[in-house]
Structure formats: C-alpha cells, structure tokens
Design a protein around this motif. Structure first.
Motif, PDB file in Angstrom:
ATOM      1  N   MET A   1      53.453 -40.754 -45.497  1.00 22.54           N
ATOM      2  CA  MET A   1      53.001 -42.158 -46.383  1.00 22.54           C
ATOM      3  C   MET A   1      53.656 -43.328 -45.696  1.00 22.54           C
ATOM      4  SD  MET A   1      51.676 -42.555 -49.220  1.00 22.54           S
ATOM      5  CE  MET A   1      51.614 -40.946 -49.812  1.00 22.54           C
ATOM      6  N   SER A   2      54.503 -43.334 -44.734  1.00 25.03           N
ATOM      7  CA  SER A   2      54.961 -44.593 -44.077  1.00 25.03           C
ATOM      8  C   SER A   2      54.185 -45.060 -43.233  1.00 25.03           C
ATOM      9  CB  SER A   2      56.301 -44.130 -43.486  1.00 25.03           C
ATOM     10  OG  SER A   2      56.543 -45.106 -42.515  1.00 25.03           O
ATOM     11  N   GLN A   3      53.619 -46.290 -43.573  1.00 21.24           N
ATOM     12  CA  GLN A   3      52.642 -47.005 -42.799  1.00 21.24           C
ATOM     13  C   GLN A   3      53.135 -47.536 -41.614  1.00 21.24           C
ATOM     14  OE1 GLN A   3      49.654 -47.321 -44.518  1.00 21.24           O
ATOM     15  NE2 GLN A   3      50.121 -47.736 -46.878  1.00 21.24           N
ATOM     16  N   ARG A   4      52.909 -47.205 -40.379  1.00 22.86           N
ATOM     17  CA  ARG A   4      53.565 -47.675 -39.233  1.00 22.86           C
ATOM     18  C   ARG A   4      52.865 -48.877 -39.000  1.00 22.86           C
ATOM     19  NH1 ARG A   4      58.310 -45.404 -38.200  1.00 22.86           N
ATOM     20  NH2 ARG A   4      59.005 -46.073 -40.418  1.00 22.86           N
ATOM     21  N   ARG A   5      51.450 -48.634 -38.668  1.00 21.33           N
ATOM     22  CA  ARG A   5      50.566 -49.814 -38.558  1.00 21.33           C
ATOM     23  C   ARG A   5      50.063 -50.261 -39.703  1.00 21.33           C
ATOM     24  NH1 ARG A   5      46.539 -47.707 -35.126  1.00 21.33           N
ATOM     25  NH2 ARG A   5      45.536 -47.034 -36.927  1.00 21.33           N
TER      26      ARG A   5
ATOM     27  N   ARG B   1      47.175 -55.441 -47.871  1.00 19.64           N
ATOM     28  CA  ARG B   1      47.604 -56.615 -48.337  1.00 19.64           C
ATOM     29  C   ARG B   1      47.086 -57.685 -47.392  1.00 19.64           C
ATOM     30  NH1 ARG B   1      51.577 -55.505 -52.170  1.00 19.64           N
ATOM     31  NH2 ARG B   1      52.613 -53.418 -51.732  1.00 19.64           N
ATOM     32  N   PRO B   2      46.534 -58.696 -47.955  1.00 21.02           N
ATOM     33  CA  PRO B   2      46.177 -59.802 -46.862  1.00 21.02           C
ATOM     34  C   PRO B   2      47.286 -60.395 -45.992  1.00 21.02           C
ATOM     35  CG  PRO B   2      45.069 -60.017 -49.092  1.00 21.02           C
ATOM     36  CD  PRO B   2      46.150 -58.904 -49.136  1.00 21.02           C
ATOM     37  N   ASN B   3      47.298 -60.462 -44.948  1.00 21.42           N
ATOM     38  CA  ASN B   3      48.344 -60.938 -43.974  1.00 21.42           C
ATOM     39  C   ASN B   3      48.049 -62.521 -43.958  1.00 21.42           C
ATOM     40  OD1 ASN B   3      49.619 -61.999 -41.889  1.00 21.42           O
ATOM     41  ND2 ASN B   3      49.276 -60.151 -40.682  1.00 21.42           N
ATOM     42  N   LEU B   4      49.251 -62.814 -44.655  1.00 20.87           N
ATOM     43  CA  LEU B   4      48.915 -64.402 -44.881  1.00 20.87           C
ATOM     44  C   LEU B   4      49.535 -65.387 -43.680  1.00 20.87           C
ATOM     45  CD1 LEU B   4      50.866 -64.973 -48.393  1.00 20.87           C
ATOM     46  CD2 LEU B   4      48.471 -64.583 -48.006  1.00 20.87           C
ATOM     47  N   ILE B   5      50.034 -64.533 -42.843  1.00 21.99           N
ATOM     48  CA  ILE B   5      50.517 -65.349 -41.552  1.00 21.99           C
ATOM     49  C   ILE B   5      49.145 -65.583 -40.786  1.00 21.99           C
ATOM     50  CG2 ILE B   5      51.468 -64.723 -39.150  1.00 21.99           C
ATOM     51  CD1 ILE B   5      53.705 -65.451 -40.691  1.00 21.99           C
ATOM     52  N   ALA B   6      48.552 -64.578 -40.856  1.00 25.11           N
ATOM     53  CA  ALA B   6      47.201 -64.757 -39.993  1.00 25.11           C
ATOM     54  C   ALA B   6      46.195 -65.765 -40.757  1.00 25.11           C
ATOM     55  CB  ALA B   6      46.293 -63.358 -40.091  1.00 25.11           C
ATOM     56  N   ARG B   7      46.076 -65.631 -42.140  1.00 27.21           N
ATOM     57  CA  ARG B   7      45.682 -66.593 -43.016  1.00 27.21           C
ATOM     58  C   ARG B   7      45.751 -67.957 -42.741  1.00 27.21           C
ATOM     59  NH1 ARG B   7      45.178 -65.767 -49.358  1.00 27.21           N
ATOM     60  NH2 ARG B   7      43.698 -64.315 -48.681  1.00 27.21           N
ATOM     61  N   SER B   8      46.962 -68.165 -42.419  1.00 24.60           N
ATOM     62  CA  SER B   8      47.707 -69.487 -42.397  1.00 24.60           C
ATOM     63  C   SER B   8      47.270 -70.189 -40.935  1.00 24.60           C
ATOM     64  CB  SER B   8      49.220 -69.524 -42.366  1.00 24.60           C
ATOM     65  OG  SER B   8      49.704 -68.995 -43.679  1.00 24.60           O
ATOM     66  N   LEU B   9      47.203 -69.253 -39.917  1.00 20.41           N
ATOM     67  CA  LEU B   9      46.589 -69.619 -38.882  1.00 20.41           C
ATOM     68  C   LEU B   9      45.172 -70.272 -39.170  1.00 20.41           C
ATOM     69  CD1 LEU B   9      47.581 -69.837 -36.072  1.00 20.41           C
ATOM     70  CD2 LEU B   9      46.562 -67.642 -35.499  1.00 20.41           C
TER      71      LEU B   9
ATOM     72  N   SER C   1      50.300 -72.975 -44.810  1.00 24.47           N
ATOM     73  CA  SER C   1      51.061 -71.756 -44.808  1.00 24.47           C
ATOM     74  C   SER C   1      51.570 -71.225 -46.412  1.00 24.47           C
ATOM     75  CB  SER C   1      52.353 -72.020 -44.293  1.00 24.47           C
ATOM     76  OG  SER C   1      52.981 -72.965 -44.673  1.00 24.47           O
TER      77      SER C   1
END
Lengths: 352, 352
Positions: free
Chosen positions: B1-5, B51-59, B64
DNA sequence: TTTCCCCTTGCATGCGTATGCAATAAGGAA
DNA sequence: TTCCTTATTGCATACGCATGCAAGGGGAAA
C-alpha cells in the motif's frame, strides 16, 4: 531596479559565458567546478541578484526541504514554545516549516490534507484535533510523520514523541497524597486526546493504588474558558476538592485564577493546584505553579532526529519515544514532608 | 500500500483513459471538462490516491500560494495570537504560511533571505530584529512585503500595518496624569524598534504637554527577564515611580510580578502599571492589566488585504496603515475621575 | 439538411533546475 | 613524445503540471 521577471540560471550563464549546468553546479555543494569559473559565475550571480529557485530544484530532487507542522490552539504557551524550538532546529539543518493551523472546531483533516500536495519532506502533527486516520494516510503516501505530544491508540506504525504522561500524572497523584490531600479533582483536557487519556489514567490509577476514592472529573477541553467553568463547578459545589490536578498548565492558570479571585480561596492553603507542561507562566511569581515538566528541547530534538533518520532510511522501524519529565515543585500545592530535591536550579520531587 | 513513487497526473490519465491535460483540467477550477469525463478522472484519481503536486504547479503558474512569515520571540503572547490569526486568514483564501523564526541574537537577515528562494508570493515581517534593508531587498525582487507591527523610518515604499503606537502611548500618559500620578517611568522595548520608538515618543511628548517632567526610562528589551531587572532598578531606587508604562504586556506582567512579589508593592495602590497590546493574560484576574489594545484581528485582516491587493496589482501604491486601538481599563492602574465608558463588553477610557 | 458555434479534448511545449553522459582539456607517468 | 587518468564543462533530458492551439463533435438555428 524592480525585477519583474526573476533572474534564472540561464541569465547568469549568459552573463558569465558558461552553460546553465555550470551555474547549477556552482550552487551545488560538492559538484565539480573550476575555482576560476566558479568565481566568474558567482560574480555574475551577484551582479544580477540571482537566487536559485527552490521550487524548481524540488521538482527535480524530489526533496522540498520543507517540513509541515500542524498545530492548533496557540494560546496554550506550550505550543508556541514548541513551534519556536522546532523551527529553529529545522532551520539549523536547512529545513523550513510550513505551518498548518487547525481550526478550533470542526474537522481539520480536509484542510490539513493539503499539506501533502506541497510535497513536504516530513510532517509533525502536534494538534489533538487531528485524526489518526490522517496520520495513517500520510504514512501511506510515504511521507515521514511524527506525532508530537500525542500517540496513536494501537501501535499502527506511526512514530511519536511524547512526555511520560502516565508516569507524570501518577507522580502528581503520589505528590498530592503525600501532601495529605484526600479530596481530589481532575480537570480533563480534550476527551479524545491521547495526552488526556494517559494523564487521566495515570492519575486515577495511582490514586486507586494509594487507596483513595476516584477523583472528581470535570471537563476542561484544554481551554481557558472551559477550565474557568470547570473551576466554578468544583469550587461552588458542596464538597469542594482540596487539590486539583489540571491536565495542562493553561487550564491550571485559569483554575487558579478562578479559585483565588472568583471563589475566595487561598492557594495552596485552601486548595492545591497542579498543572502539566511547566510552561513559562508557571514559574511567574503570581502563579508559582507546581507542574510536571515536559522536556520541550529534548522532545523537539527527538522529533527532528526521527525525521532525519526516516528521511535517510524510509524503511527504518517506527519508534514511539517517551521522554521523561520531572515534577517541578513550586508554591501552588502543599508540600509533602520529604522527597524534595534541587536539581539544575529547579526544585523537583523525587519520592523515596 | 505504501506508495514509493508518488502518483502523477500521467498515472491517473492512463487509468481513466484520457490525456494528462484532461486530468489537469479536472483539478483546475473553471476549466472546460465534460461532467462524464470529470467523473471518470475523479474516480481514477481517488482510487490511486492522486494529489496534484503543488510544487510542479507553482513552477508553471509562478504562484506558490505560500506566504512567508518572519517572526521572533514567540514567548510574547501577542505573536502567537497574530500567527494563528494570520495563518487562519491565509488558509481561508488558499494560502499557506512558511514560517521563519528569527534567532534572538545576531543577524537574522542571512537566513531569512532564504525565503525568497522559496518563491513565496508574499512576505509578512513581524520581527523587530529584521533590518529594513531586508524589506527593501525583498521589494526589489518584486515580492510583496508587509511589515507587521513595525514601520520603516523613512517612507521607502514598504507597506506596513501597525497599531497607533504614538497615540496609544499618549493616551496612556494622559490616563496616568488624570489618575493623579506624577512620578512616571517607562520600561522600554528594543531600542531600535519602531514600536518602541513611537511608544516612547508618544508617552514622553504627552507628559511634556501635561507639564510633567520626563519619565524615568529603563531598558526592557521586550524581554521578560530584562523587564524583571528593569523593575528592580525602578522599585529599589530611592525615588520609585508611582506609575510604570511598559512598552508591551509581556514586560508589564513581569514588572507587575516583580513589584508585588519582589518589592512588596501593591498594585495599583502603591504603583500603577500599564501595558501595551492587550494580550490574553492581561485580562486574567491575577493581573487585570490595564493595557492599550492592538486590534489583532483587524491588523491581520488589513495585512492580508494589502497582500492580495498587491498580488492583484503589483504597481498599486504602497500604503502604511495605522489602525486605532483603545485603552482597555482594568485594575492595574488608579482610575481617573472621568472618561470611563463601557463598549462591546470592555471598559475603555475615552477622555472628555 | 446545412451551417455555425461552442464545448471538449488531445498535442505539444515550457516553467527553472539537476544530472547522466560524452567530449574536451590538462597533467602525469613512462 | 605518447598514452592514460582525472578534472572540468556542455548537451540533452526529465521532474509534474498548466495552457495555447487546433481538431473533433454535438446541438441549435435556419
């Protein structure tokens, strides 16, 4: 002078006559770069006011160097102290704190769930109003989580750092009994919080072990106003207690104020009051509150330690740390005949 | 269940049988997307735990949705209250707080300068130990900056929100004079802070206007321990004051405690004590501190307002807001014969 | 039925940086 | 001088997502 478009590594590279990757390497410790080029690049960066974009870096490295910290109710001085120490400690090792405040009422989970979208490298949950489900969810997504001043019911593999709530409360019970108190009361914190559960259990169990009746229990919700109401319930009743253990200092101060100023009681002559946390105001002369100390510095250090260990090895076994505290004795509770010692400038109680 | 990637929009797109851009649009409010597809995508997202990656979105968006908040000295309850309100207000409009704590001593600027690398959308500086140079630097890089509870000496175009320190201190002077005090003292805050400068100036000027000698001034540094020492200087001197104005509540509580418990003085019979900020402990019965209130909620709202206005229009003219407060009258200072009114549940002083 | 328009959706690209790989330069040993 | 090693640097790509553009599709109006 006002930069509308921020300066990028490209701009620096152009000015320095090198490639963008060279610029990157100059800002990456340990990367290979000739001193001469590094100097040229740094000069160019300086003249342009270049600042590496950590957002872009995070996207690549998959490390944001941000730790999420979820808190609620900063009116309780314990938490500002924790937050400041935590922030200092994390900044010292190159991390920053992204703060999430939990609303007083309602479900904090939805808003806190946003944390994960910020790709925090780790998470410290120090709010009692956050569900264990959230912690589990975070762990499932691979983000190191440390519960601070709180534990999960079953050992579900979530790491935690807390004071020794049960032992502390038991020691307080013993201290009060040794001081000759017989009619005890407990002002409880949030009902569903682990700290309250442990403190209440430790207190009641120890009283029972000393052959005393169970304490009168009134709800305080870790809240100042609720604690005032709790005090009214206790002190205006036909059978007021001769000692009150409050589940934290924040409530103890409210109860003490109410006892003195609303009910005309002298502390500790008429009633002894003891708190938990040993926050700064406890030592102020107005209160001189006897309180079980939580070792904030050590707890914070342990929390940071757990985080970095887990960042280094995500598969390390989860640990639940319980750090010992001490019963700091001041003037708000009648003193037992023996067991008082002075240590590191504090008067503490160490039975036997 | 643990998501590594971690799950990406690509993964969701594959599972839902649509393109990555379609997934993106489903998570972008206002974007065009058929209800049927949206449902498929949301189902896929849910089943994968996307979950959308807000880091990528910010770029991409160059936003931010993070506001940097620089604070120091959380022991003064004023700041936790501010921080909590600020965080709540920002979270409510979709921003998060990145916290920077300034070390007690030394230059905080270097570490705080890191803020800009995190691409914060705005910055709130609420620490007295931060230089104006830093604020100017931030403004130069195009980041909206609001000074909180502090102003810059010259109007250099930095926005700020503060209470009316000068008028508040002047009112306190008038209040004390009206109460019949003649030997006044001022426990100062940090010497180079704008709040201290303004409060001291307002206090001294008003006293002079009333024909009184300048107050005795002792340094308190906005610090609890220093304020205790200041109290010792005042009360152990041959000519102790009959009224002390402390530059903030945090010091006033220390001074009051010292007066009562170290110097055997009664408050307000022997000495009147007044603070500034009207923090929560001021209203506790133990202190019942008369204090000039800073309107935290309004100040926070104004701060957020300035930030969003500037985010919408970076070229809007900079404004320095000064919000009015009120002298909240309690029991720590002798009362003047007239001017007391009750308003919104608080007793305040409104001369004439 | 035809025409037009708008709503959907995919394709392609770029945000600013880190990094594997290859190419080049430099230096040392033989 | 020659060959090998090491240090340095550029090229190209990828990180995860948003968004302009164009293509497709369906419905409404004529």
């Amino acid at each position: 002078m006002s930069q509308r478009r921020p300066v990028t590594a490209q701009d620096v590279a152009r000015l320095a006559g090198v490639s963008q990757s060279a610029v990157s390497r100059c800002f990456t410790p340990g990367a290979s770069a000739a001193p001469q080029m590094r100097e040229r690049v740094e000069a160019a960066a300086r003249s342009l006011g270049y600042r590496p974009n950590l957002i872009a870096r995070s996207l690549i490295t998959r490390r944001s160097r941000i730790i999420g910290v979820a808190l609620g109710y900063l009116h309780n001085q314990f938490y500002p102290a924790v937050l400041e120490a935590l922030s200092e400690a994390l900044q010292a090792i190159g991390y920053q704190v992204l703060l999430f405040t939990a609303p007083q009422e309602g479900d904090a989970d939805p808003r806190i769930a946003d944390i994960l979208r910020y790709q925090v490298d780790g998470l410290v949950l120090a709010s009692a109003s956050l569900s264990s489900r959230l912690a589990a969810e975070c762990r499932a997504s691979g983000v190191p989580v440390v519960l601070f001043n709180r534990t999960t019911a079953g050992d579900d593999g979530t790491e935690s750092v807390s004071g020794d709530n049960e032992a502390g409360a038991a020691m307080i019970a013993a201290f009060l009994v040794a001081g000759g108190h017989r009619r005890l009361a407990y002002v409880a914190g949030l009902e569903n919080s682990s700290t309250n559960r442990d403190r209440q259990r430790g207190f009641c169990a120890a009283l029972a072990a000393h052959g005393l009746a169970p304490p009168r229990i009134v709800a305080g919700g870790y809240d100042h106003t609720q604690a005032q109401r709790a005090a009214a319930l206790l002190f205006a009743s036909g059978d007021p207690p001769d000692a009150v253990f409050c589940a934290n200092d924040h409530m103890a101060l409210a109860v003490m104020d109410a006892a003195r100023h609303s009910h005309g009681l002298r502390v500790p002559d008429d009633v002894s009051i003891i708190g938990f946390d040993d926050t700064a105001p406890a030592s102020w002369p107005s209160f001189s509150l006897t309180s079980f100390s939580q070792p904030v510095a050590e707890m914070v250090a342990a929390t940071v330690g757990l985080l970095v260990a887990r960042l280094a090895d995500p598969d390390a076994p989860a640990r639940q740390l319980v750090l010992p505290g001490a019963l700091v004795v001041r003037g708000s509770a009648r003193l037992p005949a023996r067991g008082l010692v002075t240590e590191a400038g504090r008067r503490i109680w160490r039975p036997q």
